[in-house]
Scaffold this motif. Structure first.
Motif, PDB file in Angstrom:
ATOM      1  N   ALA A   1       0.828  -1.205   0.000  1.00  0.00           N
ATOM      2  CA  ALA A   1       0.000   0.000   0.000  1.00  0.00           C
ATOM      3  C   ALA A   1       0.869   1.266   0.000  1.00  0.00           C
ATOM      4  O   ALA A   1       0.586   2.225  -0.722  1.00  0.00           O
ATOM      5  N   ILE A   2       1.919   1.276   0.794  1.00  0.00           N
ATOM      6  CA  ILE A   2       2.838   2.416   0.807  1.00  0.00           C
ATOM      7  C   ILE A   2       3.443   2.620  -0.586  1.00  0.00           C
ATOM      8  O   ILE A   2       3.477   3.737  -1.123  1.00  0.00           O
ATOM      9  N   ALA A   3       3.911   1.528  -1.188  1.00  0.00           N
ATOM     10  CA  ALA A   3       4.539   1.617  -2.507  1.00  0.00           C
ATOM     11  C   ALA A   3       3.563   2.124  -3.559  1.00  0.00           C
ATOM     12  O   ALA A   3       3.911   2.969  -4.405  1.00  0.00           O
ATOM     13  N   LEU A   4       2.321   1.641  -3.503  1.00  0.00           N
ATOM     14  CA  LEU A   4       1.323   2.049  -4.497  1.00  0.00           C
ATOM     15  C   LEU A   4       0.950   3.523  -4.355  1.00  0.00           C
ATOM     16  O   LEU A   4       0.829   4.245  -5.348  1.00  0.00           O
ATOM     17  N   VAL A   5       0.764   3.982  -3.113  1.00  0.00           N
ATOM     18  CA  VAL A   5       0.391   5.387  -2.907  1.00  0.00           C
ATOM     19  C   VAL A   5       1.529   6.320  -3.326  1.00  0.00           C
ATOM     20  O   VAL A   5       1.300   7.371  -3.934  1.00  0.00           O
ATOM     21  N   ILE A   6       2.771   5.944  -3.047  1.00  0.00           N
ATOM     22  CA  ILE A   6       3.919   6.751  -3.497  1.00  0.00           C
ATOM     23  C   ILE A   6       3.969   6.791  -5.023  1.00  0.00           C
ATOM     24  O   ILE A   6       4.176   7.849  -5.636  1.00  0.00           O
ATOM     25  N   ALA A   7       3.755   5.628  -5.660  1.00  0.00           N
ATOM     26  CA  ALA A   7       3.774   5.575  -7.126  1.00  0.00           C
ATOM     27  C   ALA A   7       2.669   6.438  -7.732  1.00  0.00           C
ATOM     28  O   ALA A   7       2.900   7.196  -8.680  1.00  0.00           O
ATOM     29  N   VAL A   8       1.470   6.353  -7.154  1.00  0.00           N
ATOM     30  CA  VAL A   8       0.350   7.143  -7.658  1.00  0.00           C
ATOM     31  C   VAL A   8       0.618   8.637  -7.463  1.00  0.00           C
ATOM     32  O   VAL A   8       0.293   9.462  -8.324  1.00  0.00           O
ATOM     33  N   SER A   9       1.223   8.987  -6.337  1.00  0.00           N
ATOM     34  CA  SER A   9       1.538  10.394  -6.074  1.00  0.00           C
ATOM     35  C   SER A   9       2.478  10.960  -7.132  1.00  0.00           C
ATOM     36  O   SER A   9       2.328  12.105  -7.575  1.00  0.00           O
ATOM     37  N   TRP A  10       3.455  10.155  -7.565  1.00  0.00           N
ATOM     38  CA  TRP A  10       4.375  10.600  -8.607  1.00  0.00           C
ATOM     39  C   TRP A  10       3.683  10.665  -9.963  1.00  0.00           C
ATOM     40  O   TRP A  10       3.874  11.608 -10.735  1.00  0.00           O
ATOM     41  N   ILE A  11       2.865   9.663 -10.273  1.00  0.00           N
ATOM     42  CA  ILE A  11       2.196   9.609 -11.578  1.00  0.00           C
ATOM     43  C   ILE A  11       1.252  10.794 -11.761  1.00  0.00           C
ATOM     44  O   ILE A  11       1.166  11.390 -12.838  1.00  0.00           O
ATOM     45  N   PHE A  12       0.551  11.161 -10.677  1.00  0.00           N
ATOM     46  CA  PHE A  12      -0.464  12.217 -10.768  1.00  0.00           C
ATOM     47  C   PHE A  12      -0.002  13.544 -10.153  1.00  0.00           C
ATOM     48  O   PHE A  12      -0.825  14.374  -9.779  1.00  0.00           O
TER      49      PHE A  12
END
Length: 256
Positions: free
Chosen positions: A150-161
């Motif tokens: 979950a941490i990894a996904l939220v960080i990735a989404v934050s960068w993408i968007f």
């Protein structure tokens, strides 16, 4: 010890009660995020989750049911006392945790009940070490994996968007939460309903109504999926409140 047909029917009914309570208790897992972020109303959320709970048998096989039926305790010691003790122990724990709004695993409650009943009857040697230890390890591994991913996904989404406005991100992820809730419910129905299937399968083998070499009867699959779906439809709102509001405040992106 032979088990009469009437006792088998009674224990199947108790198993389906557990399955219903499993859906009722664990509905929070599927719908707490989508309800707390306002992406879907509670009534539609439980209907959405119940539908995917029920159709899970179309996607998943019966590997988990086989582990419960043959891989946790020695099948030779299974009788109506062992099955009844396992089910009543798991049902009692589900009701206690529901009353206090505590998110807990119905699956591990059932495994614990099964193991406890087997040890009470025949001692520690009646546990199948490989299956029991694998299941026990999941109690620790599962939340850790969820936490890290979950941490990894939220960080990735934050960068993408990172170039998008919060309103736009919320709008996208409110829609994507429909997908995440559906997939979670599908996994929940495919995994947890199989626990009850395994108990009933074990009971049918012990009573001589089915052979160990025979596949899981399809009526057992349908009955367990329907019981879990109905339980989810009624929803355990105390736990929904804990999961969705008392642990952390969620936005659609983190809910997804």
């Amino acid at each position: 010890m032979s088990i009469s047909f009437e006792i088998v029917l009674f224990l199947i009914a108790v198993a389906l009660v557990f399955d219903f309570l499993n859906g009722f208790h664990d509905a929070a897992n599927s719908i707490a995020t989508i309800v707390s972020t306002g992406a879907m109303s509670p009534r539609w959320a439980v209907a959405w989750a119940a539908f995917f709970n029920f159709i899970a048998f179309r996607v998943f096989g019966a590997a988990v049911a086989a582990t419960i039926g043959k891989g946790i305790i020695d099948p030779k010691i299974v009788d109506h006392y062992v099955v009844f003790g396992a089910l009543v122990g798991a049902i009692a724990w589900n009701l206690i945790t529901w009353y206090y709004g505590i998110p807990s695993s119905s699956s591990h409650a059932l495994i614990g009940g099964l193991a406890g009943a087997a040890i009470a009857k025949g001692g520690m040697s009646k546990l199948v070490a490989s299956g029991f230890l694998k299941t026990a390890a999941a109690i620790v591994v599962s939340p850790l994996c969820g936490f890290i991913l979950a941490i990894a996904l939220v960080i990735a989404v934050s960068w993408i968007f990172k170039g998008s406005t919060p309103r736009r991100v919320d709008r996208w992820f409110k829609q994507l939460q429909f997908v995440s809730a559906a997939l979670y419910s599908l996994g929940h129905g495919g995994n947890d309903a199989q626990k009850t299937m395994g108990i009933i399968w074990m009971l049918l083998i012990a009573s001589g109504l089915s052979a160990a070499s025979e596949p899981l009867p399809f009526w057992v699959v349908l009955a367990c999926q329907a019981a879990m779906g109905l339980g989810t439809l009624f929803g355990g709102w105390r736990i929904v409140k804990t999961m969705g509001m008392r642990i952390t405040k969620l936005k659609p992106v983190s809910g997804f």
